[in-house]
Design an enzyme around this catalytic site. Structure first.
Site, PDB file in Angstrom:
ATOM      1  CD  GLN A  62       5.118   6.029 -10.994  1.00  0.00           C
ATOM      2  OE1 GLN A  62       4.918   7.062 -11.647  1.00  0.00           O
ATOM      3  NE2 GLN A  62       4.467   5.750  -9.897  1.00  0.00           N
ATOM      4  CG  LEU A  63      10.808   6.234  -7.106  1.00  0.00           C
ATOM      5  CD1 LEU A  63      11.648   7.012  -6.099  1.00  0.00           C
ATOM      6  CD2 LEU A  63      11.084   4.750  -6.949  1.00  0.00           C
ATOM      7  NE  ARG A  64       3.456   0.760  -7.362  1.00  0.00           N
ATOM      8  CZ  ARG A  64       2.824  -0.414  -7.294  1.00  0.00           C
ATOM      9  NH1 ARG A  64       1.949  -0.632  -6.354  1.00  0.00           N
ATOM     10  NH2 ARG A  64       3.027  -1.345  -8.192  1.00  0.00           N
ATOM     11  CG  ASN A  65       7.311   0.139  -3.224  1.00  0.00           C
ATOM     12  OD1 ASN A  65       6.630   0.133  -2.202  1.00  0.00           O
ATOM     13  ND2 ASN A  65       7.151  -0.732  -4.195  1.00  0.00           N
ATOM     14  NE  ARG A  72      11.732  -6.932 -10.761  1.00  0.00           N
ATOM     15  CZ  ARG A  72      10.949  -6.800  -9.694  1.00  0.00           C
ATOM     16  NH1 ARG A  72       9.852  -7.490  -9.589  1.00  0.00           N
ATOM     17  NH2 ARG A  72      11.267  -5.979  -8.727  1.00  0.00           N
ATOM     18  CG  ASP A  73       4.961  -6.490 -11.979  1.00  0.00           C
ATOM     19  OD1 ASP A  73       4.124  -6.502 -12.901  1.00  0.00           O
ATOM     20  OD2 ASP A  73       4.665  -6.743 -10.800  1.00  0.00           O
ATOM     21  CG  HIS A  74       6.184   0.833 -14.842  1.00  0.00           C
ATOM     22  ND1 HIS A  74       7.275   1.641 -14.612  1.00  0.00           N
ATOM     23  CD2 HIS A  74       5.121   1.645 -14.825  1.00  0.00           C
ATOM     24  CE1 HIS A  74       6.867   2.891 -14.472  1.00  0.00           C
ATOM     25  NE2 HIS A  74       5.562   2.914 -14.596  1.00  0.00           N
TER      26      HIS A  74
END
Ligand SMILES: [Zn+2]
Length: 429
Positions: free
Chosen positions: A213-216, A308-310
């Site tokens: 998953q990517l948003r950054n 971490r912190d998904h």
């Protein structure tokens, strides 16, 4: 017989997007229906329902489904589902609409009819209902009590703000989706339907696929997570959010370019596939990690990389709460009563990763015995902050090919956006 994981829910991909003559006829009919304007979140949800990304959902949730999802992670028929997928409307709209009526759902931004819906139920969403949903969906280990949660949530939690801003009623019912909006053209080659990713996986002969998953922008830590997955699976699906983000986040076009640069220079190209999906972030941390796994199962992925912190925001969730929640959901330890009702996509849990000078490479807390000062902690938020403020990035933080693209983006920005660091991004936690 496909070797891929079956879609969630045991009913195959439930496609609600019309095509050809059926689409043409429904579009004509929609023009004469009562028009209801939808929020950006609902627009994304509609497209996912349309393309089968939210299988087995075929519409928006009833009150019973909403309550059951909040309380038990289950639709009222006992199928696993982690977050409410609801359609909010104003009281005026609700008063003007009868149960059984067909309505048109309109995207106000593009002035386009996105879908039609046969209203099966309308129910009020009181302040108390919304607060209930927020506590169930967004309250994590970062706060001890509801009182402590609310003290900061209304001001600092974008997911909570979104729910509290929802209109006074919800409408439930099955939808016929008429458009995928701007996504197929704006993100040509990236935006993908589950049927398309599944086809590519099958052509490549893959069966075990991990989703990232990517948003950054993809940085060294993501690259490392992906490579761990490539070692143990047939391939990796790098799946970026291309819906709406918060202020200060980097647009999807730029993030896609960064992934292309990384894949081209640092991956065996036929071991990865890049794709995009049209949802907005809900910032629901552990619950959202479960949603990510649920729709990745529909895209054909058997594993979901959870670091971490998904899907976290601020300090609302425990660092690894998005991993441990997979042990607590229905059917995690008990047998599932019916095939397909349990979540089948399993988490690929990976510890905090970083570059370690002494290890002379990427490592995690499970593999590196050295001290904090030997490690370069990598976080997307930190990278954005450094680039937006000074452009100076410590060695090993990013790949040069990616940093070039990001620097160019920041140089072109006319308005500066302050990026706040919280525990997760500062490395203090
Ligand atoms: Zn080390």
């Amino acid at each position: 017989m496909s070797k891929l994981i079956p879609p969630h829910g045991g009913k195959g991909l439930t496609i609600c997007l019309l095509e050809g003559a059926a689409l043409k006829a429904e579009k004509e009919k929609a023009k004469g229906l009562k028009q209801v304007q939808v929020s950006p979140r609902v627009k994304g949800d509609l497209i996912m329902i349309g393309i089968g990304g939210f299988s087995p959902l075929t519409g928006f949730m009833t009150k019973a489904d909403w309550k059951s999802v909040c309380d038990k992670f289950l639709l009222s028929d006992g199928t696993f589902w982690p977050v409410p997928v609801t359609l909010d409307v104003s009281k005026a709209d609700a008063d003007a609409i009868k149960v059984g009526q067909e309505i048109a759902l309109n995207d106000p931004e593009r002035k386009e009819i996105m879908a039609t819906m046969k209203v099966a139920e309308k129910y009020a969403m009181t302040e108390a209902d919304k607060r209930y949903e927020c506590e169930k969906i967004f309250m994590g280990e970062g706060t001890k009590t509801a009182q402590e949660f609310w003290k900061i949530a209304e001001k600092d939690h974008p997911g909570v703000q979104m729910v509290m801003k929802q209109k006074e009623y919800n409408l439930a019912g099955p939808v016929k989706v008429l458009s995928e909006a701007e996504y197929p053209t704006k993100y040509a080659g990236i935006y993908m339907r589950p049927s398309e990713s599944r086809k590519i996986f099958e052509q490549r002969g893959w069966s075990e696929i991990a989703a990232l998953q990517l948003r950054n922008p993809m940085h060294r830590s993501h690259e490392y997570l992906c490579k761990i997955a490539v070692e143990v699976c047939d391939g990796v699906f790098i799946h970026s959010l291309v819906g709406n983000l918060k202020r200060g986040d980097i647009p999807a076009e730029v993030r896609v370019k960064c992934i292309d640069a990384l894949v081209k220079n640092y991956f065996v190209e036929d071991k990865v596939l890049q794709g995009g999906y049209p949802l907005d972030m809900r910032y629901a941390g552990p619950r959202e990690a479960l949603l990510h796994a649920t729709f990745r199962q529909n895209y054909g992925c058997s594993r979901m990389i959870i670091g971490r912190d998904h899907a976290g925001v601020g300090d609302f969730y425990g660092m690894f709460e998005a991993q441990t929640i997979f042990n607590k959901i229905p059917y995690a330890t008990t047998a599932c009563p019916e095939p397909g009702k349990a979540l089948m996509c399993r988490p690929l849990k990976i510890d905090w990763t970083f570059y370690c000078v002494k290890c002379d490479g990427m490592a995690s807390l499970r593999t590196c015995p050295h001290k904090k000062e030997d490690r370069v902690l990598l976080s997307g938020t930190m990278l954005r902050k450094l680039l937006s403020e000074s452009g100076k990035v410590p060695d090993h933080f990013g790949r040069d090919e990616v940093l070039v693209i990001l620097r160019e983006y920041y140089a072109g920005l006319t308005e500066k956006v302050e990026i706040k660091l919280h525990g997760a991004a500062t490395g203090q936690k």
